[in-house]
Design a protein around this motif. Structure first.
Motif, PDB file in Angstrom:
ATOM      1  N   GLY A 127      -0.797   6.276   1.036  1.00 24.63           N
ATOM      2  CA  GLY A 127       0.227   5.383   1.280  1.00 24.63           C
ATOM      3  C   GLY A 127      -0.555   3.695   1.508  1.00 24.63           C
ATOM      4  N   LYS A 128      -1.557   3.728   1.525  1.00 25.86           N
ATOM      5  CA  LYS A 128      -2.716   1.828   1.478  1.00 25.86           C
ATOM      6  C   LYS A 128      -3.083   1.613   0.249  1.00 25.86           C
ATOM      7  N   GLY A 129      -2.993   2.333  -1.000  1.00 29.65           N
ATOM      8  CA  GLY A 129      -3.254   1.870  -1.635  1.00 29.65           C
ATOM      9  C   GLY A 129      -2.313   1.232  -2.534  1.00 29.65           C
ATOM     10  N   ARG A 130      -3.342   0.027  -3.164  1.00 25.52           N
ATOM     11  CA  ARG A 130      -2.279  -1.003  -3.939  1.00 25.52           C
ATOM     12  C   ARG A 130      -1.628  -1.084  -4.718  1.00 25.52           C
ATOM     13  N   VAL A 131      -0.591  -1.769  -4.660  1.00 27.75           N
ATOM     14  CA  VAL A 131       0.857  -1.664  -5.080  1.00 27.75           C
ATOM     15  C   VAL A 131       1.704  -2.584  -5.398  1.00 27.75           C
ATOM     16  N   VAL A 132       2.385  -2.715  -6.116  1.00 31.11           N
ATOM     17  CA  VAL A 132       3.432  -4.014  -6.650  1.00 31.11           C
ATOM     18  C   VAL A 132       4.094  -4.257  -5.612  1.00 31.11           C
ATOM     19  N   THR A 133       4.182  -5.161  -4.973  1.00 32.44           N
ATOM     20  CA  THR A 133       5.434  -5.146  -4.017  1.00 32.44           C
ATOM     21  C   THR A 133       6.659  -6.406  -4.013  1.00 32.44           C
ATOM     22  N   PHE A 134       7.842  -5.276  -4.039  1.00 36.42           N
ATOM     23  CA  PHE A 134       8.707  -7.286  -3.712  1.00 36.42           C
ATOM     24  C   PHE A 134       9.129  -7.391  -2.226  1.00 36.42           C
ATOM     25  N   ASP A 135       9.377  -8.577  -2.899  1.00 33.38           N
ATOM     26  CA  ASP A 135       9.303  -9.351  -1.036  1.00 33.38           C
ATOM     27  C   ASP A 135      11.385  -9.290  -0.875  1.00 33.38           C
ATOM     28  N   LYS A 183       7.215   4.359  -9.737  1.00 34.08           N
ATOM     29  CA  LYS A 183       6.500   4.113 -10.374  1.00 34.08           C
ATOM     30  C   LYS A 183       5.087   4.284 -10.054  1.00 34.08           C
ATOM     31  N   PHE A 184       5.501   5.783 -10.166  1.00 31.93           N
ATOM     32  CA  PHE A 184       4.364   6.878 -10.532  1.00 31.93           C
ATOM     33  C   PHE A 184       3.587   6.558 -11.600  1.00 31.93           C
ATOM     34  N   SER A 185       4.521   5.619 -12.609  1.00 36.39           N
ATOM     35  CA  SER A 185       2.913   6.333 -14.002  1.00 36.39           C
ATOM     36  C   SER A 185       2.352   4.927 -14.640  1.00 36.39           C
ATOM     37  N   CYS A 186       2.847   3.680 -13.028  1.00 34.78           N
ATOM     38  CA  CYS A 186       2.005   2.403 -13.028  1.00 34.78           C
ATOM     39  C   CYS A 186       0.777   2.328 -13.638  1.00 34.78           C
ATOM     40  N   THR A 187       0.515   1.591 -14.680  1.00 45.29           N
ATOM     41  CA  THR A 187      -1.258   0.676 -14.978  1.00 45.29           C
ATOM     42  C   THR A 187      -1.287  -0.266 -13.919  1.00 45.29           C
ATOM     43  N   GLN A 188      -1.077  -0.436 -13.152  1.00 43.65           N
ATOM     44  CA  GLN A 188      -1.256  -1.997 -12.612  1.00 43.65           C
ATOM     45  C   GLN A 188      -2.142  -2.842 -13.628  1.00 43.65           C
ATOM     46  N   CYS A 189      -1.155  -2.999 -14.550  1.00 44.25           N
ATOM     47  CA  CYS A 189      -1.113  -4.165 -15.888  1.00 44.25           C
ATOM     48  C   CYS A 189      -0.980  -5.398 -14.765  1.00 44.25           C
ATOM     49  N   LEU A 190       0.026  -5.706 -13.697  1.00 43.13           N
ATOM     50  CA  LEU A 190       0.289  -6.386 -13.241  1.00 43.13           C
ATOM     51  C   LEU A 190       0.790  -7.583 -14.600  1.00 43.13           C
ATOM     52  N   THR A 230       4.400  -9.332  -5.803  1.00 42.68           N
ATOM     53  CA  THR A 230       2.794  -9.017  -5.483  1.00 42.68           C
ATOM     54  C   THR A 230       1.790  -8.504  -5.253  1.00 42.68           C
ATOM     55  N   TRP A 231       0.256  -7.762  -5.655  1.00 40.60           N
ATOM     56  CA  TRP A 231      -0.078  -6.429  -5.439  1.00 40.60           C
ATOM     57  C   TRP A 231      -0.741  -6.577  -4.578  1.00 40.60           C
ATOM     58  N   GLU A 232      -0.109  -5.493  -3.604  1.00 43.99           N
ATOM     59  CA  GLU A 232      -1.327  -5.699  -2.317  1.00 43.99           C
ATOM     60  C   GLU A 232      -1.283  -4.560  -1.653  1.00 43.99           C
ATOM     61  N   PRO A 233      -2.375  -4.483  -0.664  1.00 42.42           N
ATOM     62  CA  PRO A 233      -2.330  -2.876   0.239  1.00 42.42           C
ATOM     63  C   PRO A 233      -0.464  -2.010   0.108  1.00 42.42           C
ATOM     64  N   GLY A 234      -0.787  -1.105   0.410  1.00 42.42           N
ATOM     65  CA  GLY A 234       0.628  -0.871   0.732  1.00 42.42           C
ATOM     66  C   GLY A 234       1.000  -0.266   1.804  1.00 42.42           C
ATOM     67  N   THR A 235       1.864  -0.233   2.352  1.00 38.29           N
ATOM     68  CA  THR A 235       2.643  -0.045   3.915  1.00 38.29           C
ATOM     69  C   THR A 235       2.768   1.464   3.839  1.00 38.29           C
TER      70      THR A 235
END
Length: 316
Positions: free
Chosen positions: A223-231, A262-269, A289-294
């Motif tokens: 759950g704390k892995g980096r993920v694209v997060t929407f504000d 976003k299970f198959s997200c490639t983190q291409c940003l 933003t690309w940040e640690p998840g909650t």
């Protein structure tokens, strides 16, 4: 007098271009430079120019005890695997499919064909609705098919060079002396890759790549892995945007949705870069933003109902 806030220039995609090009060249040149390949003619691996036989020469094996042979296998074969697999899983836990987005040669082709198809039809894949007035001329489609076939042939040739000595293979190809079975392999593999690049490149990345699937599963368990997060607090800033983030995603994912979507997200940003471009005049910056998840119910692959662990009173 207040100083105007200036957002720094986004260099994410330039950095990705460098890593992808470097790894693509490594993919093509590794067999030629004897960095890594498997030689079918001698039935052994070549690593950094040296034959990788796990130090198990037949003469040595015949004169050694079973324990000594087992020790060699353990040290040269089992131990590297036990080191490499946890390392890959650890990277996937923290950063997800970062190999796919920043290194993978197939994903580089996905992005290239997406860009070409968008220029022709206004859409990155054949499975999306055509934009009005964008159908592409026949000549453009012929050119796109030729490019896919050329890339497919280069892939087929590169893979074959991992199995056969590269220089003799290239020489036979140029002189027209290629033997029957390598010729059949090149023809079939080129056709398969061309079909994949034209019609199924995203489907392969999402459902057909075993390595990508393993990375995604590992990432979803953290759950704390980096993920694209929407504000979500600033969602109103999206009002005048034309979904630039979703359009930029090569995998066609809902970029502002929760992690499980976003299970198959490639983190291409690319979605983050697109949002930064749209919000470049906004002092608060990008909404993505690309940040640690909650950790939450949305960060795991299978949502689990939270059970009440308190002591229940027995019914009267």
């Amino acid at each position: 007098m207040h100083a105007q806030t200036v957002n720094p220039k986004d260099t994410l995609q330039q950095k990705r271009l460098i890593t992808r090009c470097a790894f693509f060249l490594l993919f093509l040149l590794a067999p030629v430079l004897n960095i890594f390949r498997y030689d079918l003619t001698e039935t052994r691996f070549i690593l950094l120019g040296f034959p990788l036989s796990f130090n198990l020469d037949l003469a040595w094996v015949s004169q050694s005890t079973p324990a000594e042979v087992a020790g060699q296998i353990l040290f040269w074969f089992v131990l590297p695997i036990l080191t490499l697999v946890p390392l890959v899983l650890w990277i996937s836990l923290k950063w997800g499919r970062i190999y796919c987005g920043w290194l993978c040669p197939h994903f580089s082709v996905v992005e290239t064909i997406n860009d070409l198809m968008t220029r022709i039809t206004g859409r990155p894949t054949l499975w999306e609705a055509l934009n009005k007035g964008h159908t592409g001329k026949a000549l453009h489609w012929v050119g796109l098919t030729a490019i896919c076939a050329l890339i497919g042939f280069s892939w087929a040739l590169a893979l074959l060079s991992y199995l056969l000595p590269p220089i003799p293979l290239y020489t036979d190809l140029v002189t027209g002396q290629l033997s029957r079975y390598p010729g059949i392999f090149l023809a079939v593999a080129t056709a398969v890759f061309t079909f994949d690049f034209l019609f199924a490149r995203h489907l392969f990345c999402k459902y057909g790549c075993a390595f990508g699937l393993v990375q995604s599963i590992a990432w979803m368990t953290n759950g704390k892995g980096r993920v694209v997060t929407f504000d979500t607090r600033r969602a109103a800033a999206c009002r005048d945007c034309t979904r630039a983030c979703d359009d930029a995603c090569p995998m066609r994912l809902p970029t502002r949705s929760h992690k499980r979507a976003k299970f198959s997200c490639t983190q291409c940003l690319q979605c983050v870069s697109a949002c930064r471009e749209v919000q470049k005049d906004n002092p608060e910056g990008s909404l993505l933003t690309w940040e640690p998840g909650t950790p939450s119910r949305q960060t795991v692959l299978i949502p689990v109902r939270q059970m009440d662990t308190g002591t229940r009173r027995p019914r009267a």
